[in-house]
Structure formats: C-alpha cells, structure tokens
Design a protein around this motif. Structure first.
Motif, PDB file in Angstrom:
ATOM      1  N   VAL A   1      10.886  14.645  -7.917  1.00  0.00           N
ATOM      2  CA  VAL A   1      10.357  13.377  -7.402  1.00  0.00           C
ATOM      3  C   VAL A   1       9.290  12.821  -8.341  1.00  0.00           C
ATOM      4  CG1 VAL A   1       9.033  12.312  -5.537  1.00  0.00           C
ATOM      5  CG2 VAL A   1      10.865  13.934  -5.007  1.00  0.00           C
ATOM      6  N   ASP A   2       9.425  11.543  -8.684  1.00  0.00           N
ATOM      7  CA  ASP A   2       8.382  10.786  -9.383  1.00  0.00           C
ATOM      8  C   ASP A   2       7.838   9.746  -8.415  1.00  0.00           C
ATOM      9  OD1 ASP A   2       8.965  12.190 -11.704  1.00  0.00           O
ATOM     10  OD2 ASP A   2      10.197  10.593 -12.569  1.00  0.00           O
ATOM     11  N   VAL A   3       6.527   9.724  -8.225  1.00  0.00           N
ATOM     12  CA  VAL A   3       5.955   8.756  -7.287  1.00  0.00           C
ATOM     13  C   VAL A   3       4.519   8.457  -7.669  1.00  0.00           C
ATOM     14  CG1 VAL A   3       5.165  10.518  -5.633  1.00  0.00           C
ATOM     15  CG2 VAL A   3       5.638   8.196  -4.834  1.00  0.00           C
ATOM     16  N   ASP A   4       4.112   7.193  -7.488  1.00  0.00           N
ATOM     17  CA  ASP A   4       2.727   6.757  -7.631  1.00  0.00           C
ATOM     18  C   ASP A   4       2.240   6.255  -6.273  1.00  0.00           C
ATOM     19  OD1 ASP A   4       2.979   7.274 -10.306  1.00  0.00           O
ATOM     20  OD2 ASP A   4       2.949   5.186 -10.943  1.00  0.00           O
ATOM     21  N   ILE A   5       1.057   6.677  -5.870  1.00  0.00           N
ATOM     22  CA  ILE A   5       0.423   6.187  -4.645  1.00  0.00           C
ATOM     23  C   ILE A   5      -0.687   5.231  -5.056  1.00  0.00           C
ATOM     24  CG2 ILE A   5      -0.830   6.780  -2.555  1.00  0.00           C
ATOM     25  CD1 ILE A   5       2.089   7.769  -2.608  1.00  0.00           C
ATOM     26  N   ALA A   6      -0.507   3.951  -4.757  1.00  0.00           N
ATOM     27  CA  ALA A   6      -1.455   2.929  -5.190  1.00  0.00           C
ATOM     28  C   ALA A   6      -2.771   3.051  -4.435  1.00  0.00           C
ATOM     29  CB  ALA A   6      -0.857   1.539  -4.980  1.00  0.00           C
ATOM     30  N   ARG A   7      -3.857   2.890  -5.161  1.00  0.00           N
ATOM     31  CA  ARG A   7      -5.186   2.948  -4.566  1.00  0.00           C
ATOM     32  C   ARG A   7      -5.439   1.711  -3.700  1.00  0.00           C
ATOM     33  NH1 ARG A   7      -8.812   6.288  -6.479  1.00  0.00           N
ATOM     34  NH2 ARG A   7      -7.824   6.367  -8.545  1.00  0.00           N
ATOM     35  N   GLY A   8      -6.103   1.917  -2.557  1.00  0.00           N
ATOM     36  CA  GLY A   8      -6.461   0.807  -1.691  1.00  0.00           C
ATOM     37  C   GLY A   8      -5.300   0.212  -0.932  1.00  0.00           C
ATOM     38  N   ARG A   9      -4.222   0.985  -0.762  1.00  0.00           N
ATOM     39  CA  ARG A   9      -3.062   0.502  -0.017  1.00  0.00           C
ATOM     40  C   ARG A   9      -2.658   1.525   1.036  1.00  0.00           C
ATOM     41  NH1 ARG A   9       1.922  -1.713  -2.982  1.00  0.00           N
ATOM     42  NH2 ARG A   9       1.896  -3.222  -1.292  1.00  0.00           N
TER      43      ARG A   9
ATOM     44  N   GLN B   1     -20.703   2.552   9.471  1.00  0.00           N
ATOM     45  CA  GLN B   1     -19.636   1.568   9.314  1.00  0.00           C
ATOM     46  C   GLN B   1     -18.324   2.112   9.869  1.00  0.00           C
ATOM     47  OE1 GLN B   1     -19.152   0.235   5.272  1.00  0.00           O
ATOM     48  NE2 GLN B   1     -17.683  -1.364   5.793  1.00  0.00           N
ATOM     49  N   VAL B   2     -18.036   3.380   9.587  1.00  0.00           N
ATOM     50  CA  VAL B   2     -16.816   4.010  10.101  1.00  0.00           C
ATOM     51  C   VAL B   2     -16.835   4.069  11.619  1.00  0.00           C
ATOM     52  CG1 VAL B   2     -15.565   6.202  10.245  1.00  0.00           C
ATOM     53  CG2 VAL B   2     -16.346   5.360   8.021  1.00  0.00           C
ATOM     54  N   ILE B   3     -17.956   4.506  12.176  1.00  0.00           N
ATOM     55  CA  ILE B   3     -18.080   4.641  13.630  1.00  0.00           C
ATOM     56  C   ILE B   3     -17.913   3.292  14.323  1.00  0.00           C
ATOM     57  CG2 ILE B   3     -19.750   5.125  15.472  1.00  0.00           C
ATOM     58  CD1 ILE B   3     -20.774   7.431  13.643  1.00  0.00           C
TER      59      ILE B   3
ATOM     60  N   GLY C   1      -3.839   0.514  14.116  1.00  0.00           N
ATOM     61  CA  GLY C   1      -4.710  -0.606  13.799  1.00  0.00           C
ATOM     62  C   GLY C   1      -5.957  -0.162  13.060  1.00  0.00           C
ATOM     63  N   PHE C   2      -6.504   0.985  13.454  1.00  0.00           N
ATOM     64  CA  PHE C   2      -7.699   1.495  12.788  1.00  0.00           C
ATOM     65  C   PHE C   2      -7.389   1.976  11.374  1.00  0.00           C
ATOM     66  CE2 PHE C   2      -9.119   2.319  17.318  1.00  0.00           C
ATOM     67  CZ  PHE C   2      -9.944   1.217  17.345  1.00  0.00           C
ATOM     68  N   LEU C   3      -6.221   2.575  11.177  1.00  0.00           N
ATOM     69  CA  LEU C   3      -5.829   2.968   9.821  1.00  0.00           C
ATOM     70  C   LEU C   3      -5.665   1.730   8.941  1.00  0.00           C
ATOM     71  CD1 LEU C   3      -3.242   5.837  10.446  1.00  0.00           C
ATOM     72  CD2 LEU C   3      -5.534   6.047   9.480  1.00  0.00           C
ATOM     73  N   ARG C   4      -5.108   0.685   9.529  1.00  0.00           N
ATOM     74  CA  ARG C   4      -4.956  -0.577   8.798  1.00  0.00           C
ATOM     75  C   ARG C   4      -6.331  -1.144   8.432  1.00  0.00           C
ATOM     76  NH1 ARG C   4      -1.354  -2.535   5.652  1.00  0.00           N
ATOM     77  NH2 ARG C   4      -3.233  -2.834   4.420  1.00  0.00           N
ATOM     78  N   GLU C   5      -7.276  -1.068   9.368  1.00  0.00           N
ATOM     79  CA  GLU C   5      -8.631  -1.550   9.106  1.00  0.00           C
ATOM     80  C   GLU C   5      -9.329  -0.692   8.059  1.00  0.00           C
ATOM     81  OE1 GLU C   5     -10.885  -1.909  12.664  1.00  0.00           O
ATOM     82  OE2 GLU C   5      -9.463  -3.263  13.628  1.00  0.00           O
TER      83      GLU C   5
ATOM     84  N   VAL D   1      -8.014   0.574   5.495  1.00  0.00           N
ATOM     85  CA  VAL D   1      -7.559   0.079   4.200  1.00  0.00           C
ATOM     86  C   VAL D   1      -8.150  -1.299   3.915  1.00  0.00           C
ATOM     87  CG1 VAL D   1      -5.533  -0.637   2.863  1.00  0.00           C
ATOM     88  CG2 VAL D   1      -5.432   1.428   4.285  1.00  0.00           C
ATOM     89  N   ASP D   2      -8.035  -2.210   4.882  1.00  0.00           N
ATOM     90  CA  ASP D   2      -8.418  -3.611   4.653  1.00  0.00           C
ATOM     91  C   ASP D   2      -9.926  -3.817   4.623  1.00  0.00           C
ATOM     92  OD1 ASP D   2      -5.733  -4.220   4.623  1.00  0.00           O
ATOM     93  OD2 ASP D   2      -5.668  -4.857   6.727  1.00  0.00           O
ATOM     94  N   GLN D   3     -10.659  -3.116   5.490  1.00  0.00           N
ATOM     95  CA  GLN D   3     -12.094  -3.354   5.611  1.00  0.00           C
ATOM     96  C   GLN D   3     -12.958  -2.316   4.897  1.00  0.00           C
ATOM     97  OE1 GLN D   3     -13.368  -4.098   9.655  1.00  0.00           O
ATOM     98  NE2 GLN D   3     -11.469  -5.166  10.184  1.00  0.00           N
ATOM     99  N   LEU D   4     -12.445  -1.085   4.798  1.00  0.00           N
ATOM    100  CA  LEU D   4     -13.230  -0.013   4.210  1.00  0.00           C
ATOM    101  C   LEU D   4     -12.735   0.393   2.829  1.00  0.00           C
ATOM    102  CD1 LEU D   4     -13.669   2.259   7.383  1.00  0.00           C
ATOM    103  CD2 LEU D   4     -15.156   0.424   6.567  1.00  0.00           C
TER     104      LEU D   4
END
Length: 262
Positions: A38-46, A136-138, A194-198, A200-203
């Motif tokens: 397997v070749d794979v890249d995991i993009a940062r901030g996504r 911020q996380v809390i 939704g929190f996992l999405r936040e 990425v998007d907010q943190l």
C-alpha cells in the motif's frame, strides 16, 4: 520489518505516509496478506475516512500507520520520522507525544472524573497541558459543565466526547479514530462526528477514521476504499449516498483477506 535506512519524504502538508506497506499474518501456505504494498499519503489538516468490506485491511492499515502493529515490509512515516525502524520504547514515546487515539470502547477510568480522564495520558507522562489549548478543546466539545462528572454519570455520547477531548488534549499531529460511533446511538454518533469535524475545521487537527458507516464517512474530506489489502478507490467531498453506491460494488461475500475485525 524493514529496518533499512530510508530518506524521509517531504513532510510539508503530509501528516503520515506509507510506501510499499505490506502486512502478512502467519507464514508459508497459511499466511494471510492483510495489506499488499500500500502507498498512501494522509494530508495534514484534513479528515480522512477509511472504508472497505470486512477483511479488507482497513483496521490493519490504521494500526500500522499509528505504530500499533509492526509491518512485514515497506516504510511508514509520521511527518518526517520513519517509524517502521523504531524500537518499542521509541514507538511508545512517539505514540504518546504525537498521536491521539479514539476507539469504539471509550476506555475511560471509572474512578476518575472527566477532567482527570482527559489529562490522564499527560499526567502519566509527567507533562503539563497547555491550558489555553485544553480550554479550547473542552469548550469546542461542550464539556465545560461535565468536567467533575465520573463516566457513570455521563451518557454514551458524553463519554465519547471525553475520549475525543483526551485524544485532542496533547495537540497531537494525528488522531486515529477506529469506529468511534460504533457503540453510540444515531444522535450521539452524529454529535461525535460533528466534533471530529470541528476538530479539523476549528482546531486544525488531522483525523483518520476507520468506519463501515457511509453516513459517518460523509463527514470526512476524503474517503479511501480498501479491498483485498489494497487501496482501490478514493472519493473527495463524499456524500452518504455516493459512498453507499461505491460500497455496493464490493463483493462482500468473497473470502476475508485479514483479521475478522478489519
């Protein structure tokens, strides 16, 4: 395991990377190939979701990328650090300092309150949390009024939010989530997604989630599809319907190519 020295690929924009990643269980005629070069890249901030039928290798891929399992061949990097040649003590330190984990089971300590569970890994490591980041996380996870509650005083969704906060608390480079909504009802599951999405998007976090649920995968930026230990497709900006249609193409009745839980 590959121990040969390898030049680290450029880490800019890439949180994790694998090249020729192979994992076999057993030996000889009884060997089972869970991951096949397997070749794979995991993009940062996504937010990346990994999907595939049972036995496709998706959990094995996550475990190898996270340094939880050894590889049979190939290399894995976290940022610019190759982890496939590290000793167990070095791997333990790397996982503690640079990776966050969320699992289907919440793994909370029943005698500790939410705040103590959140900071437990850092407490064990003798590290003080960044109070501004922790606040911020809390607040992002809506846990401010639950910090003094023990796990038995929290709903399933609240417990998973605490587990999410624990994964985020040390500001890791990468968060791995293995079926994080598997033990939750649909409402609590949507909250956690939704929190996992936040996160990425907010943190600015990077999340890799293994899931079998097209609805969960729809919260991600990218879905990687595995079959027979290989990445066979990818989908940007997924929707639940599009993911479901793609999953229908798999012959789910074929023999397993990895452990049952994959």
């Amino acid at each position: 395991m590959s121990t040969a020295a390898a030049e680290a690929p450029a880490a800019d924009g890439v949180a994790a990377r694998a090249r020729g990643l192979t994992k076999a269980y057993g030996a000889g005629e009884t060997a089972v190939l869970a991951l096949d070069s397997v070749d794979v890249d995991i993009a940062r901030g996504r937010f990346t979701a990994v999907m595939g039928p049972s036995g496709s290798g998706k959990s094995t891929l996550m475990h190898c990328l996270a340094g939880l399992d050894t590889v049979s061949a190939g290399q894995v990097w976290l940022g610019g650090t190759e982890i496939t040649g590290l000793r167990e003590r070095e791997l333990t330190r790397l996982r503690r300092d640079r990776i966050g984990f969320m699992f289907q089971s919440f793994n909370l300590i029943p005698t500790l309150n939410a705040a103590e569970n959140i900071t437990l890994p850092m407490d064990i490591a003798g590290k003080k949390p960044d109070e501004k980041w922790l606040d911020q996380v809390i607040d992002t996870l809506g846990l401010r009024d639950r910090l003094k509650h023990r796990p038995t005083q929290l709903s399933g969704g609240q417990q998973q939010r605490v587990a999410c906060a624990r994964a985020l608390a040390s500001r890791p480079e990468l968060i791995f989530a293995d079926e994080p909504t598997g033990n939750l009802d649909s409402r609590a599951g949507l909250e956690v997604l939704g929190f996992l999405r936040e996160a990425v998007d907010q943190l600015g976090q990077t999340v890799v989630m293994v899931t079998h649920d097209p609805g969960a995968a729809a919260h991600s930026d990218l879905v990687l599809f595995l079959a027979d230990g290989r990445i066979v497709d990818r989908m940007e900006e997924p929707t639940a319907d599009a993911v479901l249609e793609r999953m229908k193409r798999f012959d789910v009745g074929r023999g397993s190519s990895g452990p049952e839980e994959d």
